[in-house]
Design a protein around this motif. Structure first.
Motif, PDB file in Angstrom:
ATOM      1  N   ARG A 110       0.803  -1.229   0.000  1.00  0.00           N
ATOM      2  CA  ARG A 110       0.000   0.000   0.000  1.00  0.00           C
ATOM      3  C   ARG A 110       0.836   1.279   0.000  1.00  0.00           C
ATOM      4  N   CYS A 111       1.998   1.259   0.659  1.00  0.00           N
ATOM      5  CA  CYS A 111       2.770   2.485   0.865  1.00  0.00           C
ATOM      6  C   CYS A 111       4.048   2.510   0.036  1.00  0.00           C
ATOM      7  N   TRP A 112       4.333   3.671  -0.524  1.00  0.00           N
ATOM      8  CA  TRP A 112       5.649   3.944  -1.104  1.00  0.00           C
ATOM      9  C   TRP A 112       6.408   4.815  -0.119  1.00  0.00           C
ATOM     10  N   HIS A 113       7.726   4.617  -0.030  1.00  0.00           N
ATOM     11  CA  HIS A 113       8.511   5.420   0.902  1.00  0.00           C
ATOM     12  C   HIS A 113       9.765   5.958   0.221  1.00  0.00           C
ATOM     13  N   GLY A 114      10.272   7.057   0.757  1.00  0.00           N
ATOM     14  CA  GLY A 114      11.483   7.679   0.247  1.00  0.00           C
ATOM     15  C   GLY A 114      12.097   8.537   1.338  1.00  0.00           C
ATOM     16  N   ARG A 115      13.197   9.196   1.010  1.00  0.00           N
ATOM     17  CA  ARG A 115      13.838  10.084   1.987  1.00  0.00           C
ATOM     18  C   ARG A 115      14.556  11.207   1.265  1.00  0.00           C
ATOM     19  N   ASP A 116      14.798  12.286   1.994  1.00  0.00           N
ATOM     20  CA  ASP A 116      15.532  13.431   1.472  1.00  0.00           C
ATOM     21  C   ASP A 116      17.039  13.166   1.489  1.00  0.00           C
ATOM     22  N   ALA A 117      17.774  14.016   0.758  1.00  0.00           N
ATOM     23  CA  ALA A 117      19.233  13.982   0.816  1.00  0.00           C
ATOM     24  C   ALA A 117      19.686  14.284   2.247  1.00  0.00           C
ATOM     25  N   HIS A 118      20.902  13.868   2.584  1.00  0.00           N
ATOM     26  CA  HIS A 118      21.400  14.135   3.938  1.00  0.00           C
ATOM     27  C   HIS A 118      22.894  14.400   3.932  1.00  0.00           C
ATOM     28  N   ASP A 119      23.330  15.132   4.973  1.00  0.00           N
ATOM     29  CA  ASP A 119      24.754  15.381   5.218  1.00  0.00           C
ATOM     30  C   ASP A 119      25.216  14.487   6.349  1.00  0.00           C
ATOM     31  N   GLY A 120      26.431  13.978   6.227  1.00  0.00           N
ATOM     32  CA  GLY A 120      26.957  13.104   7.260  1.00  0.00           C
ATOM     33  C   GLY A 120      26.544  11.658   7.041  1.00  0.00           C
ATOM     34  N   ASP A 121      26.948  10.819   7.986  1.00  0.00           N
ATOM     35  CA  ASP A 121      26.682   9.388   7.879  1.00  0.00           C
ATOM     36  C   ASP A 121      25.260   9.063   8.341  1.00  0.00           C
ATOM     37  N   ARG A 122      24.652   8.134   7.631  1.00  0.00           N
ATOM     38  CA  ARG A 122      23.327   7.627   7.994  1.00  0.00           C
ATOM     39  C   ARG A 122      23.347   6.115   7.847  1.00  0.00           C
ATOM     40  N   ALA A 123      22.765   5.402   8.801  1.00  0.00           N
ATOM     41  CA  ALA A 123      22.701   3.948   8.716  1.00  0.00           C
ATOM     42  C   ALA A 123      21.314   3.475   9.135  1.00  0.00           C
ATOM     43  N   VAL A 124      20.746   2.575   8.350  1.00  0.00           N
ATOM     44  CA  VAL A 124      19.464   1.955   8.690  1.00  0.00           C
ATOM     45  C   VAL A 124      19.600   0.446   8.503  1.00  0.00           C
TER      46      VAL A 124
END
Length: 262
Positions: A237-251
């Motif tokens: 049912r859902c589509w997901h996304g994210r914005d650009a980011h600065d620095g490290d990101r971990a999921v």
């Protein structure tokens, strides 16, 4: 446009969803909100792979049928990720035994924040059911394509990804499970079928679909996940996304199939 700021609601005539946060001791509430909104943010679970599996079991319970290996994704100073539904088709040979790593019909996704970036990286969601329903009147040609044309879901990646089967995965963007649950797909890998006489039309409609989805993104509500928080999605049912980011990101990402999956 009548825009509601209430958490968990579809915002006015748009397709944006802002999920509610639910603590670890409220699994029934989380299940109810997931069914209502298509997404919920789970708090209070251990920030580890074990915590991710425990959250899936706690909310989805006996409906769990197949869980795939969790994936740790790290990125530094990364660009945006556009709206999509998680799905892939990866089959490995482990000691002579076929082992499925990903499935085109994963029906739920859990995304656990391990490390938040210095800035940016906000998440956004769209209700794909609402998008398709709106398309029926706003763009009947696109609606007819999404509901009526077969494509090769991962053909754009053929020969590039080890483990991706050579056999084309043929499907429509909008389909239904045997139990009547609607599936709305969104992948960058879709291409026309081999020697499809309408290949030109299919390419044009795939481009139109992509542009229509990308056009939604700026108007969607944003939210951020704190370390350990888990976004649980109905992937049909859902589509997901994210914005650009600065620095490290971990999921850490866990995809799975329940008894209701296609």
């Amino acid at each position: 446009m009548n825009v509601s700021s209430a958490h968990g609601s579809v915002l006015g005539s748009t397709v944006g969803i802002l999920p509610e946060r639910v603590g670890a001791g409220r699994t029934r509430d989380a299940r109810r909100l997931l069914a209502r909104d298509g997404a919920v943010v789970l708090t209070g679970w251990e920030c580890s792979a074990d915590g991710l599996f425990a959250a899936a079991a706690g909310v989805l319970g006996s409906g769990l049928r197949q869980l795939f290996p969790p994936r740790l994704r790290r990125a530094a100073d990364a660009g945006p990720v556009h709206l999509h539904a998680d799905s892939f088709d990866v089959l490995l040979d482990v000691g002579g035994v076929p082992v499925r790593q990903r499935d085109p019909d994963e029906d739920h996704v859990l995304v656990q924040c391990v490390d938040a970036p210095v800035s940016g990286g906000a998440s956004f969601l769209a209700d794909a059911y609402r998008f398709v329903d709106d398309c029926r009147e706003a763009d009947p040609e696109l609606w007819a394509f999404l509901t009526g044309y077969d494509v090769d879901l991962y053909g754009a990646w053929a020969g590039q990804v080890r483990g991706l089967p050579d056999t084309p995965r043929v499907a429509r963007h909008v389909e239904y499970t045997r139990g009547g649950r609607r599936v709305v797909r969104r992948t960058d890998g879709a291409v026309p079928l081999h020697r499809d006489p309408e290949a030109g039309h299919v390419r044009a409609m795939l481009d139109r679909f992509e542009k229509a989805v990308h056009a939604l993104e700026d108007g969607l509500p944003r939210f951020t996940l704190a370390e350990g928080e888990i976004l649980l999605l109905d992937n049909y049912r859902c589509w997901h996304g994210r914005d650009a980011h600065d620095g490290d990101r971990a999921v850490r990402i866990l995809t799975l199939r329940t008894a209701d999956a296609r």
